[in-house]
Design an enzyme around this catalytic site. Sequence first.
Site, PDB file in Angstrom:
ATOM      1  CD  GLU A   1      20.279   7.352 -43.222  1.00  0.00           C
ATOM      2  OE1 GLU A   1      19.477   8.072 -42.630  1.00  0.00           O
ATOM      3  OE2 GLU A   1      19.952   6.283 -43.752  1.00  0.00           O
TER       4      GLU A   1
ATOM      5  CB  CYS B   1      24.574   3.807 -54.253  1.00  0.00           C
ATOM      6  SG  CYS B   1      25.221   2.271 -54.948  1.00  0.00           S
TER       7      CYS B   1
ATOM      8  CB  CYS C   1      19.906  -2.248 -56.920  1.00  0.00           C
ATOM      9  SG  CYS C   1      21.627  -2.720 -57.215  1.00  0.00           S
TER      10      CYS C   1
ATOM     11  CB  CYS D   1      18.826  -0.662 -53.093  1.00  0.00           C
ATOM     12  SG  CYS D   1      19.917   0.044 -51.842  1.00  0.00           S
TER      13      CYS D   1
ATOM     14  N   GLY E   1      26.357   2.991 -50.840  1.00  0.00           N
ATOM     15  CA  GLY E   1      27.454   2.979 -51.803  1.00  0.00           C
ATOM     16  C   GLY E   1      28.028   1.615 -52.119  1.00  0.00           C
ATOM     17  CD  GLU E   2      30.070  -2.253 -55.041  1.00  0.00           C
ATOM     18  OE1 GLU E   2      28.983  -2.713 -54.662  1.00  0.00           O
ATOM     19  OE2 GLU E   2      31.148  -2.845 -54.853  1.00  0.00           O
TER      20      GLU E   2
ATOM     21  CB  SER F   1      28.287  -6.253 -48.838  1.00  0.00           C
ATOM     22  OG  SER F   1      27.277  -6.698 -49.715  1.00  0.00           O
TER      23      SER F   1
ATOM     24  CB  SER G   1      24.641  -7.775 -53.530  1.00  0.00           C
ATOM     25  OG  SER G   1      24.909  -7.221 -52.274  1.00  0.00           O
ATOM     26  CG  LEU G   2      24.002 -14.320 -56.904  1.00  0.00           C
ATOM     27  CD1 LEU G   2      25.039 -13.962 -57.946  1.00  0.00           C
ATOM     28  CD2 LEU G   2      24.202 -15.762 -56.438  1.00  0.00           C
ATOM     29  CG  HIS G   3      20.287  -9.479 -54.356  1.00  0.00           C
ATOM     30  ND1 HIS G   3      20.506  -9.978 -53.090  1.00  0.00           N
ATOM     31  CD2 HIS G   3      20.760  -8.201 -54.326  1.00  0.00           C
ATOM     32  CE1 HIS G   3      21.069  -9.040 -52.336  1.00  0.00           C
ATOM     33  NE2 HIS G   3      21.240  -7.970 -53.058  1.00  0.00           N
TER      34      HIS G   3
ATOM     35  CG  ASN H   1      14.878  -4.772 -44.623  1.00  0.00           C
ATOM     36  OD1 ASN H   1      14.261  -5.425 -43.783  1.00  0.00           O
ATOM     37  ND2 ASN H   1      16.187  -4.855 -44.762  1.00  0.00           N
TER      38      ASN H   1
HETATM   39  N1  SAH Z   1      26.758  -1.920 -52.889  1.00  0.00           N
HETATM   40  C1  SAH Z   1      27.130  -2.991 -52.000  1.00  0.00           C
HETATM   41  C2  SAH Z   1      27.011  -2.608 -50.551  1.00  0.00           C
HETATM   42  C3  SAH Z   1      25.600  -2.381 -50.066  1.00  0.00           C
HETATM   43  S1  SAH Z   1      25.281  -3.572 -48.896  1.00  0.00           S
HETATM   44  C4  SAH Z   1      26.326  -4.221 -52.351  1.00  0.00           C
HETATM   45  O1  SAH Z   1      25.510  -4.153 -53.262  1.00  0.00           O
HETATM   46  O2  SAH Z   1      26.550  -5.276 -51.768  1.00  0.00           O
HETATM   47  C5  SAH Z   1      23.600  -3.489 -48.731  1.00  0.00           C
HETATM   48  C6  SAH Z   1      22.967  -4.835 -48.930  1.00  0.00           C
HETATM   49  O3  SAH Z   1      21.553  -4.682 -48.783  1.00  0.00           O
HETATM   50  C7  SAH Z   1      23.198  -5.367 -50.316  1.00  0.00           C
HETATM   51  O4  SAH Z   1      23.297  -6.753 -50.285  1.00  0.00           O
HETATM   52  C8  SAH Z   1      21.911  -4.947 -50.984  1.00  0.00           C
HETATM   53  O5  SAH Z   1      21.660  -5.665 -52.153  1.00  0.00           O
HETATM   54  C9  SAH Z   1      20.909  -5.215 -49.908  1.00  0.00           C
HETATM   55  N2  SAH Z   1      19.642  -4.564 -50.106  1.00  0.00           N
HETATM   56  C10 SAH Z   1      19.334  -3.593 -50.987  1.00  0.00           C
HETATM   57  N3  SAH Z   1      18.044  -3.258 -50.889  1.00  0.00           N
HETATM   58  C11 SAH Z   1      17.520  -4.041 -49.929  1.00  0.00           C
HETATM   59  C12 SAH Z   1      16.232  -4.156 -49.347  1.00  0.00           C
HETATM   60  N4  SAH Z   1      15.242  -3.374 -49.747  1.00  0.00           N
HETATM   61  N5  SAH Z   1      16.064  -5.059 -48.379  1.00  0.00           N
HETATM   62  C13 SAH Z   1      17.086  -5.823 -47.937  1.00  0.00           C
HETATM   63  N6  SAH Z   1      18.317  -5.747 -48.444  1.00  0.00           N
HETATM   64  C14 SAH Z   1      18.533  -4.874 -49.424  1.00  0.00           C
END
Ligand code: SAH
Length: 332
Positions: free
Chosen positions: A81, A102, A106, A109, A153-154, A185, A208-210, A285
């Site tokens: 996509e 991917c 996580c 995701c 993907g990463e 990212s 993507s720290l979170h 989301n």
């Molecule tokens: N693998 C890379 C690229 C993906 S970018 C990364 O992890 O950064 C997609 C972004 O959306 C990342 O920051 C990811 O953590 C975030 N993401 C994943 N699930 C999500 C969700 N349910 N709602 C909002 N953001 C989300």
Amino acid sequence: MNLSKVHQSLVGEAQFRHVQAEQAIFRDLVDTWELVTNFPKDLRARLQKDCPLVIEAELMSSADKSTSKALITLEDGLKIETVLISQNDGRQTVCVSSQVGCPLACEFCATGQNGFSRNLLAAEIVEQVLFWQRYLKKEGLNRVDNVVFMGMGEPLLNYEQVIKALKWLNDPETFNLGARRLSISTVGIPEEIKRLAGEPLQLNLAVSLHFASDLQREHYMPIARKYSLEELMKAVSLYQKKAGRQVMFEYLMIRGINDSDNDAKLLAQLLSGRPLSMVNLIPYNPTGRFLPSTPERVREFKKSLEDLGLKVTKRRSYGGDIAAACGQLAKK
Ligand code: SAH
């Protein structure tokens, strides 16, 4: 379509034919060789057979038209996509995938929940941008302004092909996108972040720290069991120093999981003394398992971080109604 086959198919032809082919594809945005009328008929027919330019895709648009999503079928039948976000100011941002699926898994995701198939080739990454460029031309809209590697993907686990694609997008003869219009990212792979610091391309990096504690991060992001926050932050420091670029730390806002005042404090501690850093708060989301933080909580969280001295922005979410928002992309 297989972009990498174009030059192969032109082997034996004069150099100017290669140049004309590139112009037809990237400048005139043709999707069939029949339109390349400066080529002899038999050459057109051969190319049409050997390397067709059609990109097979299923297109969806959000109700407010701000976001479109394309499910592209690759040569081997796998699907990826890609998303186009048309901002209010007229800027067009394309979000590309770097892998089919991917491997990170996580928990929050959708992409990661569906497993991993393979890395994408640079040509397959570039084709996603080309698809939207053609689409924008047909709609009479502006060209693509920004490309973010935030799809499936990463990117740093497909390092060579991603760098190759970035250079391609940056090339004045093809997309001519300045490096500052290109962002990747990453979940945070320390050795690859260090490697990126040595690249001449001055692109934007987001991490993507979170979560600001190892315990929490390990729980929701399996990769964190391999790399501690300390290791990750060390690599980021090196990148900031070497590249001299600001790094964006992405922070998902998940209700009751990582959005407390204490979480804000931990995050501020982690980022204190790092001037080239900013936080981007992302509304979660829905992907089935968790709930998004309330808008009030997001505001309060943002305020606490600012009071603690951090630079903070809030991401606007696009395309939720067509499952095109962050974290919602899947192989279908
Ligand atoms: N693998 C890379 C690229 C993906 S970018 C990364 O992890 O950064 C997609 C972004 O959306 C990342 O920051 C990811 O953590 C975030 N993401 C994943 N699930 C999500 C969700 N349910 N709602 C909002 N953001 C989300």
